[in-house]
Design an enzyme around this catalytic site. Sequence first.
Site, mmCIF file in Angstrom:
data_model
loop_
_atom_site.group_PDB
_atom_site.id
_atom_site.type_symbol
_atom_site.label_atom_id
_atom_site.label_comp_id
_atom_site.label_asym_id
_atom_site.label_seq_id
_atom_site.Cartn_x
_atom_site.Cartn_y
_atom_site.Cartn_z
ATOM 1 N N HIS A 336 0.829 0.641 7.359
ATOM 2 C CA HIS A 336 0.416 1.879 8.051
ATOM 3 C C HIS A 336 0.190 3.022 7.081
ATOM 4 O O HIS A 336 -0.156 4.127 7.491
ATOM 5 C CB HIS A 336 1.441 2.263 9.108
ATOM 6 C CG HIS A 336 2.649 3.022 8.603
ATOM 7 N ND1 HIS A 336 3.393 2.608 7.532
ATOM 8 C CD2 HIS A 336 3.238 4.175 9.058
ATOM 9 C CE1 HIS A 336 4.391 3.464 7.340
ATOM 10 N NE2 HIS A 336 4.319 4.425 8.241
ATOM 11 N N GLY A 339 3.737 4.154 1.958
ATOM 12 C CA GLY A 339 5.171 3.853 1.946
ATOM 13 C C GLY A 339 5.900 4.679 0.913
ATOM 14 O O GLY A 339 5.437 4.850 -0.221
#
Length: 407
Positions: A336, A339
């Site tokens: 997504h 990180g």
Amino acid sequence: MSNYEVMHNKGQVPVKSWTKGVSFDENARAQVNNMASMPFIHKWIAVMPDVHLGKGATIGSVIPTIGAVIPAAVGVDLGCGMMAAKTTLNASQLPDSLTALRSEIEKKVPHGSSPTMRGMRDKGSWANAPEDVLGAWASLSDGFTKLVEKHPFLKNTNNMKQLGTLGSGNHFIEICIDENNAVWVMLHSGSRGVGNRIGTHFIEQAKKDMERWFINLPDKDLAYIPEGSDKFRDYVEAVAWAQDFAKTNREVMMARTLQAMRDILKVPFEAHVEAVNCHHNYISRENHYGQNVWVTRKGAVSAKKGEMGIIPGSMGAKSFIVRGLGNEESFCSCSHGAGRVMSRAEAKRRVSMDEHLLATAGVECRKDEDVIDETPAAYKPIEKVMSAQSDLVEIVHTLKQVLCVKG
């Protein structure tokens, strides 16, 4: 040759991790192994290249389950995700200084948060919701009324007052330029205070049930809700509503950001949404390897074959519009974002203001001490993250931000 590595400890399901060339620290590994010991995991756990330590469940993980869900694995920013729109503007049509545009976006979209005293408004919410927000709330209102009947404590949450608002932390609105000099708007936010309250409530309820049933867990945050129970149905219903809220929240902010651009640029343009409703903290009912399962994506995005998605870098790095390759071994998922490699406190301790200014050079954004926890150095290099998941997604567009609004 596979792009993932496998960890498999006795008494646990395997863990397949797409982490070649990126960090996967020991604390996050231990947390993933705790999840892999749960008795209702289907096949294995998939770990994305943006993996880092979370609460209970690791951020950047895909957890398929049969017969139960873990509320803390879904988290409290229910439906948090991304939205991107490509405009017909060219980079040459943007003014040399984007300060006025950032100011206008910040006026049109409440952002950040402030401690509230009795009778005082949080700066990140509406004092009086404008007409477009009231119109958008109409589609959520009936569902919310039903939720309040079951869960009266939700009545006094920041619900409608935070629809169309950004929040704080890693949420952002960006103006970006792609490889062909097209101008994009990209934003990241979720279900705000009401989603947080829903998530927190069910995490607490699951923990109480574990104590009541004398169930010992490797981590109390892995408390689960069994399928078939009233609580499970209530949880799935509440999460589905929060995901709708998050999607609507992004749509309202996108419309307001595009209006700010029209007001400041005075140039007619159109905008087309390329990837919308791209949740990355959510549950979904899906079929994998011949069985219907609950897939929890915590900091992971659905990447079915041909499905469009968004993978943002940090506030000084590139971002990517991607197309899913439908890799079943990752349960059709991808990362997504980049990180974190530093906690917020660590970033504030280790990164100087000069380093932050250098990392965000050329980007119209906040350049103060309070945003150093979001500085680019706090994140993994996005190019390495993308390389590690080359069998999960293909890159369609590469975006570089020129303006960033942070909460």
